[in-house]
Design a protein around this motif. Structure first.
Motif, PDB file in Angstrom:
ATOM      1  N   SER A 156      45.649  50.854  40.983  1.00 51.48           N
ATOM      2  CA  SER A 156      46.690  50.228  40.178  1.00 51.48           C
ATOM      3  C   SER A 156      46.036  49.649  38.937  1.00 51.48           C
ATOM      4  O   SER A 156      44.832  49.357  38.931  1.00 51.48           O
ATOM      5  CB  SER A 156      47.395  49.123  40.971  1.00 51.48           C
ATOM      6  OG  SER A 156      46.494  48.055  41.221  1.00 51.48           O
ATOM      7  N   VAL A 157      46.800  49.494  37.881  1.00 51.73           N
ATOM      8  CA  VAL A 157      46.253  48.928  36.649  1.00 51.73           C
ATOM      9  C   VAL A 157      45.758  47.504  36.890  1.00 51.73           C
ATOM     10  O   VAL A 157      44.741  47.082  36.336  1.00 51.73           O
ATOM     11  CB  VAL A 157      47.308  48.969  35.526  1.00 51.73           C
ATOM     12  CG1 VAL A 157      46.814  48.250  34.286  1.00 51.73           C
ATOM     13  CG2 VAL A 157      47.652  50.419  35.190  1.00 51.73           C
ATOM     14  N   VAL A 158      46.440  46.773  37.754  1.00 53.92           N
ATOM     15  CA  VAL A 158      46.040  45.399  38.056  1.00 53.92           C
ATOM     16  C   VAL A 158      44.646  45.367  38.677  1.00 53.92           C
ATOM     17  O   VAL A 158      43.857  44.452  38.414  1.00 53.92           O
ATOM     18  CB  VAL A 158      47.070  44.745  38.992  1.00 53.92           C
ATOM     19  CG1 VAL A 158      46.579  43.380  39.460  1.00 53.92           C
ATOM     20  CG2 VAL A 158      48.419  44.612  38.309  1.00 53.92           C
ATOM     21  N   ILE A 209      44.053  55.631  37.459  1.00 55.14           N
ATOM     22  CA  ILE A 209      45.327  54.920  37.445  1.00 55.14           C
ATOM     23  C   ILE A 209      46.473  55.940  37.518  1.00 55.14           C
ATOM     24  O   ILE A 209      46.289  57.122  37.190  1.00 55.14           O
ATOM     25  CB  ILE A 209      45.438  54.045  36.179  1.00 55.14           C
ATOM     26  CG1 ILE A 209      44.953  54.788  34.921  1.00 55.14           C
ATOM     27  CG2 ILE A 209      44.623  52.783  36.345  1.00 55.14           C
ATOM     28  CD1 ILE A 209      46.006  55.513  34.183  1.00 55.14           C
ATOM     29  N   PRO A 210      47.662  55.533  37.978  1.00 53.77           N
ATOM     30  CA  PRO A 210      48.793  56.460  38.053  1.00 53.77           C
ATOM     31  C   PRO A 210      49.071  57.124  36.704  1.00 53.77           C
ATOM     32  O   PRO A 210      49.029  56.482  35.658  1.00 53.77           O
ATOM     33  CB  PRO A 210      49.958  55.549  38.476  1.00 53.77           C
ATOM     34  CG  PRO A 210      49.298  54.430  39.212  1.00 53.77           C
ATOM     35  CD  PRO A 210      48.009  54.188  38.507  1.00 53.77           C
ATOM     36  N   ASP A 228      54.219  46.715  35.073  1.00 60.31           N
ATOM     37  CA  ASP A 228      54.391  47.228  33.716  1.00 60.31           C
ATOM     38  C   ASP A 228      53.049  47.315  32.987  1.00 60.31           C
ATOM     39  O   ASP A 228      52.215  46.404  33.086  1.00 60.31           O
ATOM     40  CB  ASP A 228      55.339  46.314  32.931  1.00 60.31           C
ATOM     41  CG  ASP A 228      55.519  46.745  31.488  1.00 60.31           C
ATOM     42  OD1 ASP A 228      55.832  47.921  31.253  1.00 60.31           O
ATOM     43  OD2 ASP A 228      55.321  45.891  30.602  1.00 60.31           O
ATOM     44  N   VAL A 229      52.843  48.404  32.244  1.00 64.15           N
ATOM     45  CA  VAL A 229      51.594  48.582  31.500  1.00 64.15           C
ATOM     46  C   VAL A 229      51.813  48.528  29.994  1.00 64.15           C
ATOM     47  O   VAL A 229      50.877  48.726  29.220  1.00 64.15           O
ATOM     48  CB  VAL A 229      50.922  49.927  31.891  1.00 64.15           C
ATOM     49  CG1 VAL A 229      50.550  49.930  33.356  1.00 64.15           C
ATOM     50  CG2 VAL A 229      51.808  51.117  31.540  1.00 64.15           C
ATOM     51  N   PRO A 242      44.583  47.772  27.497  1.00 63.67           N
ATOM     52  CA  PRO A 242      43.285  47.090  27.363  1.00 63.67           C
ATOM     53  C   PRO A 242      42.680  46.744  28.710  1.00 63.67           C
ATOM     54  O   PRO A 242      43.398  46.611  29.713  1.00 63.67           O
ATOM     55  CB  PRO A 242      43.644  45.827  26.581  1.00 63.67           C
ATOM     56  CG  PRO A 242      45.056  45.528  27.008  1.00 63.67           C
ATOM     57  CD  PRO A 242      45.723  46.859  27.184  1.00 63.67           C
ATOM     58  N   ILE A 243      41.341  46.606  28.729  1.00 62.15           N
ATOM     59  CA  ILE A 243      40.609  46.175  29.913  1.00 62.15           C
ATOM     60  C   ILE A 243      39.469  45.282  29.436  1.00 62.15           C
ATOM     61  O   ILE A 243      38.930  45.492  28.339  1.00 62.15           O
ATOM     62  CB  ILE A 243      40.059  47.393  30.706  1.00 62.15           C
ATOM     63  CG1 ILE A 243      39.456  46.942  32.046  1.00 62.15           C
ATOM     64  CG2 ILE A 243      39.023  48.160  29.889  1.00 62.15           C
ATOM     65  CD1 ILE A 243      39.051  48.110  32.959  1.00 62.15           C
TER      66      ILE A 243
END
Length: 238
Positions: A78-80, A51-52, A147-148, A99-100
């Motif tokens: 990407s986080v998505v 991820i970035p 946004d993360v 979280p994941i």
């Protein structure tokens, strides 16, 4: 008178010379069993998602030294999309932001990142080395679509314009003197500009980063990379 066939001793037994020549053969040495075939090294390349803001450089350097026959491909995620990249087999393992959803995944927490406030370089917020939620009262908080950090800061105002698509676009808006953005420190560094600054936000939730891979069907390459991340040497057993 000697009989035909050579001299014989009484009783019909062969002479000593005959006995020596007709004795049992000495035992032969057994040949050593062939060594088992050396297993072929696992095939590559190894696809590592990230991820970035992730910083897997030290682990990649160790991989290149330890596994020169297997190239490592770094895939930006990407986080998505971080979970689907794993479940759809687009990557072998990934550095993800928590979280994941862990269903079907193995997850190893790696580190936590400090949350920072990104503001214009000439903002009054830069007067302090560290900020609190009270310092942000009345500030326009821009929340990009990627946004993360999913938490609220009471007292901040929502912007009167559509949310930017990315964190990079949000920081460009901040550079123009409009609003603030809250991000993990690695993203503030990734999108650093001369016309913005960032300060740690005290008591804000940290953002955790982890290594994840599929729980079923992990390859030897995945096991090798997990070992590198865990600090195992090339001679360590799993």
């Amino acid at each position: 008178m000697a009989t035909r066939g050579g001299p014989q001793r009484k009783g019909g037994r062969p002479s000593p010379a005959k006995a020596r020549s007709g004795g049992s053969k000495p035992p032969q040495k057994r040949k050593p069993a062939p060594a088992p075939p050396t297993p072929a090294p696992p095939s590559g390349p190894f696809r590592l998602g990230a991820i970035p803001g992730a910083t897997p450089g030290k682990w990649i350097d160790i991989w290149k030294t330890r596994m020169p026959q297997n190239p490592l491909e770094l895939v930006t995620l990407s986080v998505v999309d971080q979970r689907s990249a794993l479940t759809d087999d687009d990557v072998d393992a990934a550095i993800v932001r928590l979280p994941i959803d862990r269903d079907g995944l193995n997850v190893i927490p790696l580190y936590e990142e400090t949350t920072v406030v990104v503001c214009a370089a000439d903002s009054h917020l830069t007067a302090a080395d560290e900020l609190t939620a009270d310092d942000l009262r009345g500030e326009v908080r821009i929340v990009p679509l990627d946004d993360v950090l999913s938490f609220e800061v009471s007292g901040t105002d929502a912007p009167q314009f559509a949310a930017p698509a990315t964190t990079g676009e949000a920081i460009e808006t901040v550079a123009a003197g409009v609003g603030i953005v809250l991000v993990p420190m690695s993203l503030a560094r990734l999108h650093h500009r001369k016309d913005v600054a960032f300060r740690p936000l005290a008591d804000a939730p940290a953002s955790a980063v982890a290594l994840a891979w599929r729980a079923q069907g992990a390859s030897d390459l995945v096991d090798t990379f997990v070992g590198i991340v865990r600090g195992r040497t090339s001679n360590s057993s799993r």
